[in-house]
Design an enzyme around this catalytic site. Structure first.
Site, short mmCIF file in Angstrom:
data_model
loop_
_atom_site.label_atom_id
_atom_site.label_comp_id
_atom_site.label_asym_id
_atom_site.label_seq_id
_atom_site.Cartn_x
_atom_site.Cartn_y
_atom_site.Cartn_z
N LYS A 92 38.02 -69.50 -17.67
CA LYS A 92 36.98 -68.60 -17.14
C LYS A 92 37.50 -67.89 -15.90
O LYS A 92 38.18 -68.49 -15.07
CB LYS A 92 35.74 -69.42 -16.81
CG LYS A 92 34.56 -68.60 -16.29
CD LYS A 92 33.36 -69.48 -16.01
CE LYS A 92 32.21 -68.69 -15.43
NZ LYS A 92 31.01 -69.52 -15.16
N SER A 131 27.01 -67.69 -16.85
CA SER A 131 28.07 -66.75 -16.54
C SER A 131 29.37 -67.01 -17.32
O SER A 131 30.29 -66.19 -17.27
CB SER A 131 28.40 -66.81 -15.04
OG SER A 131 28.81 -68.11 -14.65
N SER A 153 25.36 -72.32 -16.14
CA SER A 153 26.33 -71.43 -16.77
C SER A 153 27.32 -72.08 -17.72
O SER A 153 28.15 -71.39 -18.32
CB SER A 153 27.10 -70.65 -15.69
OG SER A 153 26.23 -69.77 -15.03
#
Length: 463
Positions: free
Chosen positions: A81, A155, A179
């Site tokens: 990520k 996210s 997230s």
């Protein structure tokens, strides 16, 4: 095994195939790169792909395997990520405001490399990782492989999209107010938010977003998450994640609640309620005791806890090299963070123990809490396009109200797939355990997966 079957085999199976010599690291890397090149233009899951570096690392992994190296993730490609550092690469955080390459790997990336994994690229996030959808002015819109008109969440939306589409078998994820669990729910994946501090967040430290950020992964199965977490987490007192996933769940007492935590007021989609009810019925059939019980939510404490979120956004905005390049909505969110008085933030931090104790009373006589993960199906792409900061914040708060409170208490929670709508959109439920007890979540989630398998289903785009 054909290419598609290998792509969707999962992290643990790919690692086994490399270890046995049936598949080489180079074959896995080339498969991942081919799928990214062919499928990702429609998804936009990846911000950057490290093709040349991954090929070199694959050759190195082959040499290590030939020399007897048996690291658990040897030669398996994974994604990172884009709020976590990869040495020599920009940690963009969904914005053009960051341009300085990282000097070293984040600790989670270092541990993945130590376990033998190959970092194949970095996945897209919303700007400063603040939203449960992944759409930015700089890097574009990331889409859900199950329905391209819907978001894969956020996210960690790029991570969820990449894993669901079989571009990689696993990707790192972080969870400030949901997230890990949101993209898992949107994308038909398993996503465990571990106990606070279980997976190191260095170099950010334990105070990221003032103590509500957890690191973990999204994967296709419970077994895959167990393998990944055993590679990156500090070892719990109860053993390994793999051992927990392989143990019988036993007879548990499970509280089920569909109450929307105050102060949020939001309707629940009937399909979400049905997924919770069907899961509760499944658990009863497996011999667990299921009771209706709502946690003792504290609306005022929860509202004050959001000070940590807003001040965390302010911290991230202030740390960018070019804050003037942030989106207008992000600048407004940072201004809100700046307006929060220091005493309000201090009170939120000071009352963490009391809030944890108050909510923790539920676990005096139950083992697990079952709730919805989301209040509705995954959001439509562009649902908040052009909207201001407060409009967007209030809107997304109604989408994910069951999640953030457990970041404030720090205890483990997981989103577990719960089937699909007739149109093929994923459904999910949310499980929460007492502090430090990921083991129960792993064993119960594995039991649910065995009874209601989900990993064999593939999105239409992924063929």
């Amino acid at each position: 095994m054909d290419a598609a079957d290998l792509a969707f085999a999962g992290l643990a199976r790919q690692a086994e195939l490399v270890a046995s010599g049936e598949v080489s690291p180079s074959e896995l890397v080339e498969l991942s790169l081919e799928r990214i090149a062919r499928v990702d233009p429609r998804l936009n899951a990846f911000r950057v792909v490290f093709a040349d570096r991954a090929r070199t690392e694959a050759q190195q992994a082959e040499a290590r395997r030939g020399a007897g190296d048996r690291r658990p993730l040897l030669g398996v490609p994974v994604a990172v990520k884009d709020d976590m550092d990869v040495a020599g690469e920009v940690t963009a955080q969904g914005t053009g405001a960051n341009q300085r390459p990282a000097q070293a790997d984040s600790e989670i990336v270092r541990r993945l490399r130590e376990a033998g994994a190959i970092i194949i690229g970095k996945t897209n996030v919303p700007e400063l990782t603040m939203w449960p959808f992944t759409e930015t002015a700089t890097w574009g819109v990331t889409r859900n492989p199950w329905d391209l008109d819907r978001t894969p969440g956020g996210s960690s939306g790029g991570s969820g999209s990449a894993v669901a589409a079989g571009l990689v078998a696993a990707a790192t994820a972080s969870d400030g107010l949901g997230s890990i669990r949101i993209p898992a729910a949107c994308s038909g994946l398993f996503g465990l938010k571990p106990q606070y501090r279980r997976v190191p967040t260095a170099p950010k430290g334990d105070d990221a977003w003032h103590g509500i950020v957890h690191y973990g992964t999204v994967t296709r199965s419970v077994r895959d998450s167990a393998l990944f977490l055993d590679a990156v987490a500090d070892r719990p007192s109860w053993g390994t994640f793999a051992e927990a996933a392989g143990r019988p769940a036993g007879q548990l007492r499970i509280a089920v609640s569909t109450r929307v935590p105050p102060p949020v007021m939001a309707p629940l989609d009937p399909r979400v309620v049905a997924a919770v009810d069907e899961t509760a019925q499944l658990l009863r059939g497996l011999g667990h005791t299921v009771v209706q019980r709502d946690p003792d939510y504290d609306a005022a404490a929860m509202a004050r806890g959001l000070a940590r979120y807003f001040r965390g956004i302010l911290d991230d905005a202030a740390a960018t090299e070019h804050p003037e390049r942030l989106e207008r909505r992000s600048k407004a969110m940072a201004r809100i963070g700046r307006l929060i008085p220091g005493p309000v933030l201090a009170r939120s931090l000071a009352e963490t123990s009391a809030l944890t104790e108050r909510l923790g009373r539920l676990w005096d006589d139950v083992d697990v809490l079952l709730t919805p993960t989301l209040t509705s199906l995954p959001l439509a792409v562009g649902a908040f396009e052009g909207r201001g900061a407060l409009w967007t914040f209030n809107g997304v708060s109604r989408f994910v109200p069951h999640l953030g409170i457990w970041n404030m208490t720090g205890q483990p929670a997981a989103s577990v797939p719960a089937g699909f709508t007739p149109e093929g959109v994923p459904l999910a439920v949310h499980l929460v355990a007492r502090s430090g007890d990921e083991a129960t979540l792993m064993s119960l989630s594995a039991q649910i997966e065995a009874e209601r398998p989900w990993a064999d289903r593939r999105p239409p785009i992924a063929s």
